[in-house]
Design a protein around this motif. Structure first.
Motif, PDB file in Angstrom:
ATOM      1  N   ALA A 277       0.851  -1.186   0.000  1.00  0.00           N
ATOM      2  CA  ALA A 277       0.000   0.000   0.000  1.00  0.00           C
ATOM      3  C   ALA A 277       0.890   1.241   0.000  1.00  0.00           C
ATOM      4  O   ALA A 277       2.060   1.182   0.421  1.00  0.00           O
ATOM      5  CB  ALA A 277      -0.921   0.001   1.213  1.00  0.00           C
ATOM      6  N   TYR A 278       0.315   2.368  -0.456  1.00  0.00           N
ATOM      7  CA  TYR A 278       1.090   3.605  -0.547  1.00  0.00           C
ATOM      8  C   TYR A 278       0.326   4.766   0.092  1.00  0.00           C
ATOM      9  O   TYR A 278       0.000   5.751  -0.560  1.00  0.00           O
ATOM     10  CB  TYR A 278       1.409   3.933  -2.004  1.00  0.00           C
ATOM     11  CG  TYR A 278       2.319   2.934  -2.670  1.00  0.00           C
ATOM     12  CD1 TYR A 278       3.682   3.174  -2.816  1.00  0.00           C
ATOM     13  CD2 TYR A 278       1.803   1.735  -3.163  1.00  0.00           C
ATOM     14  CE1 TYR A 278       4.513   2.252  -3.437  1.00  0.00           C
ATOM     15  CE2 TYR A 278       2.629   0.802  -3.775  1.00  0.00           C
ATOM     16  CZ  TYR A 278       3.972   1.063  -3.906  1.00  0.00           C
ATOM     17  OH  TYR A 278       4.787   0.140  -4.509  1.00  0.00           O
ATOM     18  N   PRO A 279       0.042   4.679   1.385  1.00  0.00           N
ATOM     19  CA  PRO A 279      -0.600   5.815   2.044  1.00  0.00           C
ATOM     20  C   PRO A 279       0.364   6.996   2.078  1.00  0.00           C
ATOM     21  O   PRO A 279       1.554   6.839   2.389  1.00  0.00           O
ATOM     22  CB  PRO A 279      -0.891   5.283   3.452  1.00  0.00           C
ATOM     23  CG  PRO A 279       0.105   4.191   3.656  1.00  0.00           C
ATOM     24  CD  PRO A 279       0.337   3.579   2.313  1.00  0.00           C
ATOM     25  N   GLU A 280      -0.140   8.160   1.715  1.00  0.00           N
ATOM     26  CA  GLU A 280       0.671   9.379   1.661  1.00  0.00           C
ATOM     27  C   GLU A 280       1.872   9.210   0.721  1.00  0.00           C
ATOM     28  O   GLU A 280       2.900   9.874   0.886  1.00  0.00           O
ATOM     29  CB  GLU A 280       1.145   9.772   3.060  1.00  0.00           C
ATOM     30  CG  GLU A 280      -0.011  10.047   4.021  1.00  0.00           C
ATOM     31  CD  GLU A 280       0.470  10.381   5.414  1.00  0.00           C
ATOM     32  OE1 GLU A 280       1.703  10.379   5.628  1.00  0.00           O
ATOM     33  OE2 GLU A 280      -0.378  10.651   6.276  1.00  0.00           O
ATOM     34  N   GLY A 281       1.731   8.294  -0.252  1.00  0.00           N
ATOM     35  CA  GLY A 281       2.766   8.130  -1.261  1.00  0.00           C
ATOM     36  C   GLY A 281       3.952   7.280  -0.857  1.00  0.00           C
ATOM     37  O   GLY A 281       4.858   7.066  -1.666  1.00  0.00           O
ATOM     38  N   LYS A 282       3.971   6.763   0.356  1.00  0.00           N
ATOM     39  CA  LYS A 282       5.104   5.961   0.835  1.00  0.00           C
ATOM     40  C   LYS A 282       4.712   4.487   0.891  1.00  0.00           C
ATOM     41  O   LYS A 282       3.650   4.132   1.403  1.00  0.00           O
ATOM     42  CB  LYS A 282       5.554   6.438   2.214  1.00  0.00           C
ATOM     43  CG  LYS A 282       6.070   7.871   2.215  1.00  0.00           C
ATOM     44  CD  LYS A 282       6.522   8.282   3.605  1.00  0.00           C
ATOM     45  CE  LYS A 282       7.048   9.717   3.607  1.00  0.00           C
ATOM     46  NZ  LYS A 282       7.462  10.150   4.962  1.00  0.00           N
ATOM     47  N   ARG A 283       5.588   3.622   0.385  1.00  0.00           N
ATOM     48  CA  ARG A 283       5.260   2.194   0.314  1.00  0.00           C
ATOM     49  C   ARG A 283       5.277   1.549   1.694  1.00  0.00           C
ATOM     50  O   ARG A 283       6.215   1.731   2.476  1.00  0.00           O
ATOM     51  CB  ARG A 283       6.247   1.471  -0.595  1.00  0.00           C
ATOM     52  CG  ARG A 283       5.854   0.023  -0.859  1.00  0.00           C
ATOM     53  CD  ARG A 283       6.834  -0.689  -1.740  1.00  0.00           C
ATOM     54  NE  ARG A 283       8.077  -0.975  -1.044  1.00  0.00           N
ATOM     55  CZ  ARG A 283       8.875  -1.996  -1.319  1.00  0.00           C
ATOM     56  NH1 ARG A 283       8.561  -2.830  -2.286  1.00  0.00           N
ATOM     57  NH2 ARG A 283       9.989  -2.169  -0.660  1.00  0.00           N
TER      58      ARG A 283
END
Length: 437
Positions: free
Chosen positions: A135-141
Motif C-alpha cells: 500500500a502507498y498511504p501518503e505516497g510511501k510504500r
C-alpha cells in the motif's frame, strides 16, 4: 481505478509486458487528474486504452491475462484444491517456459480517499510461488505482506508481514496466526483472507469480484443480451435503464423509437417508426438485424460498468460495432459527464479509423494507443505507440496501416492472391503429369 497491469509467461506473452493507464502527455491529454501524487506531481489516469495489432499478435491474450488474474483471485480458495494442478497457461513455444512461473501484477487506486495498492503473484503448476501486497498511504510504500514459497525459516519463512512488525497503523492488521495456517500452498492469501472476512483484504478482493468484465463479440452475444434484459427488468431502476437504452438505440440510427417489456417472461419488443409515422413492433429474436442484436448486447454491460465505475474489457471492438459507433463508445468513456464515476475501457481492435480523422475527430489520443506485435520466437511484444516515434503531425491511421509502428501483418500487396495462384498452377501441372503418364 486501474493504473498498471504486468504479466509474464501467459499464453503468447513470454517476457514481461506492462500496460499502463497512467497519463503521460504534457499538453492536451485525455487523462483525468487524481488525488494520487508521485514525486510531488498529481497522477492522471486514462479512461480508455486501445490495443492495436495484427491477428495472432497477442491482443486477446493480454485481455485474457487480466481476466485470468481476476479469476484466480475469485476461485483459488474454493476451487483450486479440486483441480489436478494450478490453472495457468505458460508460453508453449519455449520448453523452458513450462518450468518457469507465470506472473500477474496490478497497480490500483482504491477507496473514498484513494490509496494506491500493488498486488501480484507468481504461479507454478504446483502452487503459489510468490504473492505480495503493498500500500502507498501518503505516497510511501508499506509492505502489507510478502510471500515466497522457498524463503528459509531463518529469514521469516514463507510469509512475512513487515508493517505489522513495526506496529504501523497503515499496514496489515489482520489475524496472521489464523490466516497463514489455513492458506493452502495452491491458494492465494488474498482469496483466503477475504473469504474468512478479513476487512482489509476484503476491500481489495471486492475490486476483483466487481471489475474486469470481458466481452468477446461473437461468442457471448446471448449472455450479454440477457444482461441487458435484466437491466430492463430491474424493479428499482428498470425504467431508468429503459430510457437510456431507447436513447442509445436511437442514436445508433437503427430506426428504433421505443421498447416494450413483458414483465412476466422478460421478453422484449423493439418499436420502429413506420413510414406513416406510426410505431411498428418487431419480434426481437426473429425480425431484428444482427447489427441491432450486437448493439443491444453491448449496451447492458457498458451501462453497468459506467454506472459502477468499473473496468470493461472488450475484445475486437470493431467486430461488434460500426467504426462510427466504436468512436462514440470511446467518447462516452472519455467524457466526465457521461462517465462521472471514472469507469475504464480497455479494448482490442483492427479499426485504424480510430487513429485517423475520417470518423469525425480522432477519438484516441496518442498516449491511449498500444501496439502488440509478434517476435520471431512467436512471443508477444507490447509497447505504446509513442515508443514507435510518430511525428507530431503524422497521420497515425496511414502510418499504422503502412506498418510504420509495427503490429501490422507482413503481407505485401497481392501476396495472398499470388499464393493461391501458385497453388492452382501446381494442381494443373499435377493433372498434366497424370494425363501424360
Amino acid at each position: 481505478m486501474l493504473l498498471r497491469f504486468r504479466v509474464a509467461n501467459h499464453r503468447s506473452i513470454r517476457d514481461e509486458c506492462e500496460l499502463s493507464l497512467v497519463g503521460t502527455a504534457t499538453g492536451d491529454s485525455a487523462a483525468r487528474v487524481t488525488t494520487l501524487r508521485d514525486q510531488g506531481k498529481a497522477v492522471s489516469l486514462l479512461p480508455v486504452i486501445g490495443i492495436f495489432g495484427a491477428n495472432a499478435s497477442g491482443k486477446t491474450n493480454l485481455l485474457r491475462a487480466l481476466f485470468d488474474m481476476r479469476d484466480a483471485v475469485r476461485t483459488s480458495f474454493a476451487e483450486w484444491a479440486a483441480k489436478p494442478s494450478v490453472p495457468r497457461q505458460p508460453f508453449k513455444l519455449d520448453a523452458e517456459a513450462m518450468d518457469e512461473t507465470t506472473l500477474y501484477e496490478v497497480d490500483l487506486m482504491l477507496g473514498v480517499n484513494p490509496i494506491r495498492y500493488t498486488y501480484g503473484f507468481e504461479l507454478s503448476d504446483e502452487r503459489v510461488e510468490a504473492e505480495w501486497l503493498h500500500a502507498y498511504p501518503e505516497g510511501k510504500r508499506v509492505v502489507w505482506f510478502d510471500r515466497e514459497a522457498d524463503r528459509p525459516e531463518s529469514e521469516g519463512g514463507e510469509f512475512i508481514f513487515p508493517s505489522s512488525d513495526s506496529d504501523s497503523s497503515t499496514g496489515f492488521l489482520g489475524k496472521q496466526d489464523i490466516l497463514v495456517p489455513v492458506t493452502r500452498p495452491d491458494a492465494l492469501f488474498l482469496s483466503t483472507g477475504a473469504t474468512l472476512n478479513d476487512p482489509q483484504l476484503a476491500a481489495l478482493h471486492r475490486w476483483f469480484m466487481n471489475n474486469l468484465w470481458l466481452m468477446t463479440p461473437g461468442r457471448d452475444v446471448k449472455a450479454r443480451s440477457d444482461w441487458t434484459r435484466r437491466l430492463l427488468a430491474d424493479p428499482k431502476r428498470g425504467k431508468e435503464y429503459q430510457e437510456w437504452l431507447v436513447e442509445l438505440l436511437s442514436v445508433a440510427d437503427l430506426g428504433i423509437s421505443g421498447i416494450d417489456i413483458d414483465r412476466k417472461n422478460g421478453e422484449i419488443t423493439l418499436r420502429h417508426r413506420g413510414s406513416d409515422g406510426s410505431d411498428v413492433a418487431l419480434d426481437f429474436l426473429g425480425e431484428e438485424s444482427l447489427g441491432t442484436h450486437s448493439w443491444f448486447a453491448f449496451l447492458g454491460p457498458m451501462l453497468s460498468v459506467l454506472d459502477a465505475g468499473t473496468v470493461l474489457l472488450v475484445d475486437e471492438l470493431d467486430s461488434s460495432l460500426h467504426p462510427t459507433l466504436a468512436a462514440e463508445v470511446v467518447r462516452l468513456f472519455q467524457d466526465p459527464k457521461s462517465n462521472p464515476r471514472g469507469a475504464q475501457l480497455i479494448f482490442t481492435t483492427h479499426d485504424a479509423t480510430l487513429l485517423g480523422t475520417a470518423v469525425l475527430d480522432r477519438p484516441l489520443a496518442r498516449e491511449q494507443v498500444w501496439i502488440t506485435s509478434k517476435k520471431t520466437s512467436g512471443a508477444t511484444d507490447l509497447y505504446p505507440l509513442a515508443a514507435a516515434g510518430p511525428g507530431d503531425d503524422e497521420d497515425l491511421e496511414r502510418g499504422y496501416l503502412r506498418g510504420r509502428y509495427g503490429g501490422s501483418p507482413r503481407v505485401s500487396v497481392g501476396e495472398i492472391a499470388r499464393a493461391l495462384a501458385w497453388r492452382e498452377k501446381e494442381r494443373e501441372r499435377e493433372q498434366e503429369a497424370k494425363a501424360s503418364a
